[in-house]
Design a protein around this motif. Structure first.
Motif, PDB file in Angstrom:
ATOM      1  N   LEU A  63       3.506  -1.794  -8.598  1.00 54.34           N
ATOM      2  CA  LEU A  63       2.444  -1.845  -7.221  1.00 54.34           C
ATOM      3  C   LEU A  63       1.292  -1.313  -7.892  1.00 54.34           C
ATOM      4  O   LEU A  63       0.147  -1.549  -7.351  1.00 54.34           O
ATOM      5  CB  LEU A  63       3.141  -1.561  -6.100  1.00 54.34           C
ATOM      6  N   ALA A  64       1.418   0.010  -8.147  1.00 58.08           N
ATOM      7  CA  ALA A  64       0.517   0.976  -8.456  1.00 58.08           C
ATOM      8  C   ALA A  64      -0.376   0.446  -9.465  1.00 58.08           C
ATOM      9  O   ALA A  64      -1.568   0.322  -9.367  1.00 58.08           O
ATOM     10  CB  ALA A  64       0.771   2.354  -8.662  1.00 58.08           C
ATOM     11  N   THR A  65      -0.059  -0.347 -10.583  1.00 67.20           N
ATOM     12  CA  THR A  65      -0.678  -0.974 -11.634  1.00 67.20           C
ATOM     13  C   THR A  65      -1.451  -2.041 -11.054  1.00 67.20           C
ATOM     14  O   THR A  65      -2.499  -2.503 -11.611  1.00 67.20           O
ATOM     15  CB  THR A  65       0.339  -1.074 -12.654  1.00 67.20           C
ATOM     16  N   VAL A  66      -0.862  -2.878 -10.273  1.00 63.40           N
ATOM     17  CA  VAL A  66      -1.689  -4.054  -9.565  1.00 63.40           C
ATOM     18  C   VAL A  66      -2.728  -3.612  -8.927  1.00 63.40           C
ATOM     19  O   VAL A  66      -3.823  -4.203  -9.077  1.00 63.40           O
ATOM     20  CB  VAL A  66      -0.828  -4.877  -8.757  1.00 63.40           C
ATOM     21  N   GLN A  67      -2.512  -2.559  -8.006  1.00 60.56           N
ATOM     22  CA  GLN A  67      -3.701  -1.927  -7.543  1.00 60.56           C
ATOM     23  C   GLN A  67      -4.734  -1.538  -8.563  1.00 60.56           C
ATOM     24  O   GLN A  67      -6.024  -1.926  -8.268  1.00 60.56           O
ATOM     25  CB  GLN A  67      -3.372  -0.778  -6.639  1.00 60.56           C
ATOM     26  N   GLY A  68      -4.252  -1.116  -9.615  1.00 59.90           N
ATOM     27  CA  GLY A  68      -5.185  -0.501 -10.495  1.00 59.90           C
ATOM     28  C   GLY A  68      -5.906  -1.583 -11.276  1.00 59.90           C
ATOM     29  O   GLY A  68      -7.221  -1.605 -11.457  1.00 59.90           O
ATOM     30  N   LEU A  69      -5.406  -2.755 -11.423  1.00 58.36           N
ATOM     31  CA  LEU A  69      -6.130  -3.911 -12.146  1.00 58.36           C
ATOM     32  C   LEU A  69      -6.937  -4.590 -11.221  1.00 58.36           C
ATOM     33  O   LEU A  69      -8.294  -4.754 -11.531  1.00 58.36           O
ATOM     34  CB  LEU A  69      -5.044  -5.129 -12.401  1.00 58.36           C
ATOM     35  N   VAL A  70      -6.754  -4.587  -9.711  1.00 59.52           N
ATOM     36  CA  VAL A  70      -7.641  -5.111  -9.002  1.00 59.52           C
ATOM     37  C   VAL A  70      -9.033  -4.283  -8.670  1.00 59.52           C
ATOM     38  O   VAL A  70     -10.143  -4.745  -8.705  1.00 59.52           O
ATOM     39  CB  VAL A  70      -6.962  -5.321  -7.518  1.00 59.52           C
ATOM     40  N   VAL A 117       0.842  -1.279  -0.084  1.00 59.27           N
ATOM     41  CA  VAL A 117       0.129  -0.032  -0.015  1.00 59.27           C
ATOM     42  C   VAL A 117       0.932   1.228   0.149  1.00 59.27           C
ATOM     43  O   VAL A 117       0.770   2.206  -0.799  1.00 59.27           O
ATOM     44  CB  VAL A 117      -0.952  -0.080   1.136  1.00 59.27           C
ATOM     45  N   GLN A 118       1.793   1.378   0.888  1.00 58.75           N
ATOM     46  CA  GLN A 118       2.780   2.317   0.952  1.00 58.75           C
ATOM     47  C   GLN A 118       3.363   3.089  -0.212  1.00 58.75           C
ATOM     48  O   GLN A 118       3.419   3.917  -0.823  1.00 58.75           O
ATOM     49  CB  GLN A 118       3.638   2.241   2.044  1.00 58.75           C
ATOM     50  N   LEU A 119       4.019   1.777  -1.046  1.00 59.81           N
ATOM     51  CA  LEU A 119       4.859   2.002  -2.005  1.00 59.81           C
ATOM     52  C   LEU A 119       4.135   2.356  -3.383  1.00 59.81           C
ATOM     53  O   LEU A 119       4.254   3.149  -4.039  1.00 59.81           O
ATOM     54  CB  LEU A 119       5.845   0.690  -2.477  1.00 59.81           C
ATOM     55  N   SER A 120       2.692   1.564  -3.473  1.00 62.01           N
ATOM     56  CA  SER A 120       1.992   2.031  -4.359  1.00 62.01           C
ATOM     57  C   SER A 120       1.411   3.346  -4.683  1.00 62.01           C
ATOM     58  O   SER A 120       1.168   4.094  -5.723  1.00 62.01           O
ATOM     59  CB  SER A 120       0.878   0.998  -4.337  1.00 62.01           C
ATOM     60  N   ALA A 121       1.562   3.855  -3.501  1.00 62.75           N
ATOM     61  CA  ALA A 121       0.946   5.241  -3.427  1.00 62.75           C
ATOM     62  C   ALA A 121       1.770   6.177  -4.117  1.00 62.75           C
ATOM     63  O   ALA A 121       0.909   7.427  -4.359  1.00 62.75           O
ATOM     64  CB  ALA A 121       0.665   5.620  -1.674  1.00 62.75           C
ATOM     65  N   SER A 122       2.883   6.097  -4.055  1.00 63.14           N
ATOM     66  CA  SER A 122       3.945   6.913  -5.085  1.00 63.14           C
ATOM     67  C   SER A 122       4.108   6.465  -6.270  1.00 63.14           C
ATOM     68  O   SER A 122       5.131   7.199  -7.067  1.00 63.14           O
ATOM     69  CB  SER A 122       5.117   7.206  -4.115  1.00 63.14           C
ATOM     70  N   ALA A 137      -8.887  -1.916   3.941  1.00 63.52           N
ATOM     71  CA  ALA A 137      -8.491  -1.447   5.329  1.00 63.52           C
ATOM     72  C   ALA A 137      -7.059  -0.538   5.114  1.00 63.52           C
ATOM     73  O   ALA A 137      -6.157  -1.111   4.812  1.00 63.52           O
ATOM     74  CB  ALA A 137      -8.253  -2.272   6.430  1.00 63.52           C
ATOM     75  N   GLU A 138      -7.354   0.714   5.441  1.00 65.01           N
ATOM     76  CA  GLU A 138      -6.185   1.783   5.335  1.00 65.01           C
ATOM     77  C   GLU A 138      -5.535   1.697   3.679  1.00 65.01           C
ATOM     78  O   GLU A 138      -4.184   1.844   3.998  1.00 65.01           O
ATOM     79  CB  GLU A 138      -4.951   1.528   6.266  1.00 65.01           C
ATOM     80  N   ASN A 139      -6.189   1.147   3.079  1.00 65.08           N
ATOM     81  CA  ASN A 139      -5.567   1.231   1.692  1.00 65.08           C
ATOM     82  C   ASN A 139      -6.151   2.292   0.661  1.00 65.08           C
ATOM     83  O   ASN A 139      -7.151   2.139  -0.231  1.00 65.08           O
ATOM     84  CB  ASN A 139      -5.884  -0.154   0.938  1.00 65.08           C
ATOM     85  N   GLU A 140      -5.761   3.532   0.853  1.00 70.31           N
ATOM     86  CA  GLU A 140      -6.004   4.911   0.219  1.00 70.31           C
ATOM     87  C   GLU A 140      -6.134   4.545  -1.337  1.00 70.31           C
ATOM     88  O   GLU A 140      -6.947   5.068  -2.069  1.00 70.31           O
ATOM     89  CB  GLU A 140      -5.546   5.991   0.898  1.00 70.31           C
ATOM     90  N   PRO A 141      -4.850   4.169  -1.863  1.00 75.25           N
ATOM     91  CA  PRO A 141      -4.928   3.945  -3.018  1.00 75.25           C
ATOM     92  C   PRO A 141      -5.895   3.113  -3.800  1.00 75.25           C
ATOM     93  O   PRO A 141      -6.419   3.494  -4.823  1.00 75.25           O
ATOM     94  CB  PRO A 141      -3.418   3.351  -3.391  1.00 75.25           C
ATOM     95  N   LEU A 142      -6.120   2.046  -3.297  1.00 76.95           N
ATOM     96  CA  LEU A 142      -7.193   1.258  -3.853  1.00 76.95           C
ATOM     97  C   LEU A 142      -8.648   1.761  -3.841  1.00 76.95           C
ATOM     98  O   LEU A 142      -9.431   1.635  -4.655  1.00 76.95           O
ATOM     99  CB  LEU A 142      -7.152  -0.309  -3.098  1.00 76.95           C
ATOM    100  N   GLN A 143      -8.896   2.507  -2.510  1.00 79.14           N
ATOM    101  CA  GLN A 143     -10.300   3.250  -2.573  1.00 79.14           C
ATOM    102  C   GLN A 143     -10.345   4.275  -3.548  1.00 79.14           C
ATOM    103  O   GLN A 143     -11.467   4.777  -4.027  1.00 79.14           O
ATOM    104  CB  GLN A 143     -10.306   3.687  -1.058  1.00 79.14           C
TER     105      GLN A 143
END
Length: 276
Positions: A199-206, A147-152, A234-240
């Motif tokens: 990681l940001a792209t994985v979050q995007g896909l999901v 979560v932390q790394l994907s945010a940036s 939970a506490e995953n602002e990028p995914l939200q």
């Protein structure tokens, strides 16, 4: 004094809910890989405490609680919806109908109409996908670090947008939509990408797969609100943000509960106060 405990034993986390003397709702969790720790925590209470139990690994926890007499099991879907309804009221959300999307290891989607609910769809894309793809592509498997790394990170040079396909020509649909998750990855090897961007792209896909399916269900059910719950949020602002913006883009209203990973545990707890 604690009178009852609600426990939701998931694939990754065991979530627990209970009321203290002042009726203040308390929430905590343990890793499901260590159910002995959960059992030890329960043992700190008196033997006749009431326990509502739900979740995919509930039977495994029951083997640790053989001597406990005041234990009963609830169907996971029923417990989750009961918890959602309680949380919606607590959070000041006043609508009687909506799509409920539960993002756990996988994702389950329900239609809620008053007191009636039914499972209408689901997908294997969920928190397990986020952890698994992240580990395979970057070697990072800790949820908090993902979560932390994907945010940036940035998806701009890994995903392919609709506008990328049409090269400046008029697009038949919104050019800002994703045409292909990881569609531009072939232009440069993943080894040349930053872990943050991957990681940001994985979050995007999901996020986009889950929100797309949820929106299709809302269209079919003619519902405005989509309530997104589950520990993956939970506490995953990028995914939200991904899910929220995509849902709004498709003219639906996303709702994120304050304690979005604890609906099942709360529902299991409430069953003991309902006399079930």
């Amino acid at each position: 004094m604690v009178q009852a405990i609600g426990i939701d034993v998931g694939g990754t986390l065991t979530k627990i809910a209970y009321f203290e003397d002042d009726q203040q709702l308390k929430l905590l969790h343990f890793p499901s890989a260590d159910l002995q720790k959960v059992s030890d925590w329960i043992a700190s209470f008196k033997e006749d405490i009431q326990i509502g139990l739900t979740g995919g690994r509930a039977e495994q926890l029951k083997t640790f609680l053989r001597s406990h007499k005041n234990l009963h099991y609830l169907v996971e879907f029923d417990a989750t919806i009961a918890g959602v309804k309680y949380q919606l009221k607590k959070d000041g959300q006043n609508f009687a109908e909506g799509v409920i999307t539960n993002i756990g290891t996988g994702t389950s989607i329900h239609s809620l109409k008053g007191d009636a609910h039914v499972r209408i769809a689901g997908t294997g894309i969920g928190g397990g996908t986020l952890l698994g793809m992240s580990a395979l592509m970057t070697g990072i498997f800790e949820f908090e670090q993902i979560v932390q790394l994907s945010a940036s990170g940035s998806r701009s040079e890994v995903d392919m947008l609709v506008s990328d396909i049409y090269y400046g020509n008029k697009t038949p649909i919104d050019g800002g939509l994703t045409a292909s998750n990881f569609g531009d990855a072939g232009l440069r090897p993943l080894l040349e990408r930053s872990k943050e961007d991957i990681l940001a792209t994985v979050q995007g896909l999901v996020g986009e797969v889950i929100s797309t399916l949820s929106i299709q269900c809302a269209d079919a059910e003619k519902m405005e609100h989509i309530v997104y719950i589950g520990s993956t949020l939970a506490e995953n602002e990028p995914l939200q943000k991904i899910i929220g913006s995509y849902t709004k883009r498709k003219n639906r209203t996303p709702v994120f509960l304050k304690d979005n990973g604890y609906s099942g545990a709360i529902g299991a707890l409430l069953s003991k106060y309902d006399g079930n």
